[in-house]
Design a protein around this motif. Structure first.
Motif: not given
Length: 316
Positions: A232-242, A307-316
């Motif tokens: 699993p991966i953690v995706l961080r983003a903003s929505a509606g100011g939160k 294994r190598s890959g993307v481990i986290a994404v932050t879309m702020f």
């Protein structure tokens, strides 16, 4: 500057895995139409975009034949593609972990060169005007060889061989190296990287920059990027100011959630970052100021494999 580098054994083992097959390449060459030109850009029509596919590589080197062959490196099985000039091998093509090309080893006079040294030259003649950027000693399968990139940030390296009784993993002195012979060329789709990719972040040689390049290429393609993610991966983003922190379990969920939040500003930040500006530390590599983190992750408790890959994404 000449000197030993940490993890040098990994770099040479990955780049020169052909040692068990080198005997194929030292039979006399015969004149034929197969004479691809080798440069920093690639071999013939083989470039960084060429897949590890027999037909694709055959089209890239007209006049040559290409065949798949099983081999081994340090006890592990590896399939390679052999480029031949009639019955004579010209080059060995090795796959990377994503289905692309990891490296091409050329040890044949049949190739053409756009300037630069030729096989058989001495180390002292190749680097007569200036010291090489860095050289790496071979160990185990590649013992008795030294790999020297032609220039900093380049994709082409020179492989030297000579007599020395020193220990594995230790680079011979410049005085000893000066008489060693250029026996092969090694080309990789990605430049010979900053040693921190290996020594600090823990990637295999060539693996980190190659993964970063694939992330940049697929950053605007949610299903494509999803294939590079370790779940699993953690995706961080903003929505509606939160702020949102989502744990994504699989590729389908990632493509959907990432695609909903994707913006051109995010794509540009990741894609336009210069390769030499990537932040590298012992957690991996942070692309575009941490918008995308990539890292090698142990596959077992003993961490014999990873294994190598993307481990986290932050879309702020």
């Amino acid at each position: 500057m000449l000197g030993s580098l940490p993890h040098a054994a990994q770099l040479v083992a990955a780049g020169l895995a052909a040692s068990v097959l080198v005997a194929l390449l030292i039979v006399p060459d015969r004149a034929a139409a197969c004479a691809p030109e080798l440069s920093d850009a690639g071999l013939g029509g083989i470039t960084g975009d060429t897949p590890f596919d027999r037909d694709a590589i055959a089209r890239a080197v007209p006049g040559c034949t290409v065949e798949r062959q099983a081999g081994s490196s340090e006890g592990a099985s590896v399939d390679i593609l052999v480029i031949r000039n009639g019955p004579t091998p010209v080059a060995l093509v090795f796959p990377d972990w994503t289905g692309g090309i990891f490296s091409v080893l050329v040890q044949s006079q049949a190739l053409r060169r756009a300037g630069g040294p030729t096989l058989g030259m001495r180390f002292g003649g190749v680097f007569e005007a200036a010291a090489p950027p860095f050289c790496v000693p071979g160990v185990e399968d590649s013992s008795g060889r030294v790999l020297c990139p032609a220039r900093v940030g380049g994709r082409l390296a020179y492989v030297f061989e000579g007599d020395w009784q020193g220990p594995d993993g230790m680079l011979p002195s410049p005085e000893v190296l000066s008489d060693w012979t250029l026996v092969a060329f090694l080309w990789r789709p990605t430049p010979f990287e900053d040693p921190r990719w290996v020594d600090v972040a823990g990637f295999d040689p060539g693996e980190g920059p190659a993964l970063a390049a694939r992330v940049r290429a697929t950053v605007d393609d949610p299903p494509g990027l999803a294939k590079l993610v370790l779940y699993p991966i953690v995706l961080r983003a903003s929505a509606g100011g939160k702020d949102e922190v989502l744990e994504i379990p699989d590729a389908g969920a990632f493509a959907a959630e990432y695609g909903r939040r994707l913006t051109q500003a995010f794509v540009s930040a990741v894609r336009d970052e210069p390769a030499d500006k990537v932040h590298i530390d012992d957690n991996g590599a942070a692309l575009a100021a941490g918008r995308v983190w990539i890292a090698p992750v142990c596959a077992t408790e003993e961490c014999v494999e990873h294994r190598s890959g993307v481990i986290a994404v932050t879309m702020f």
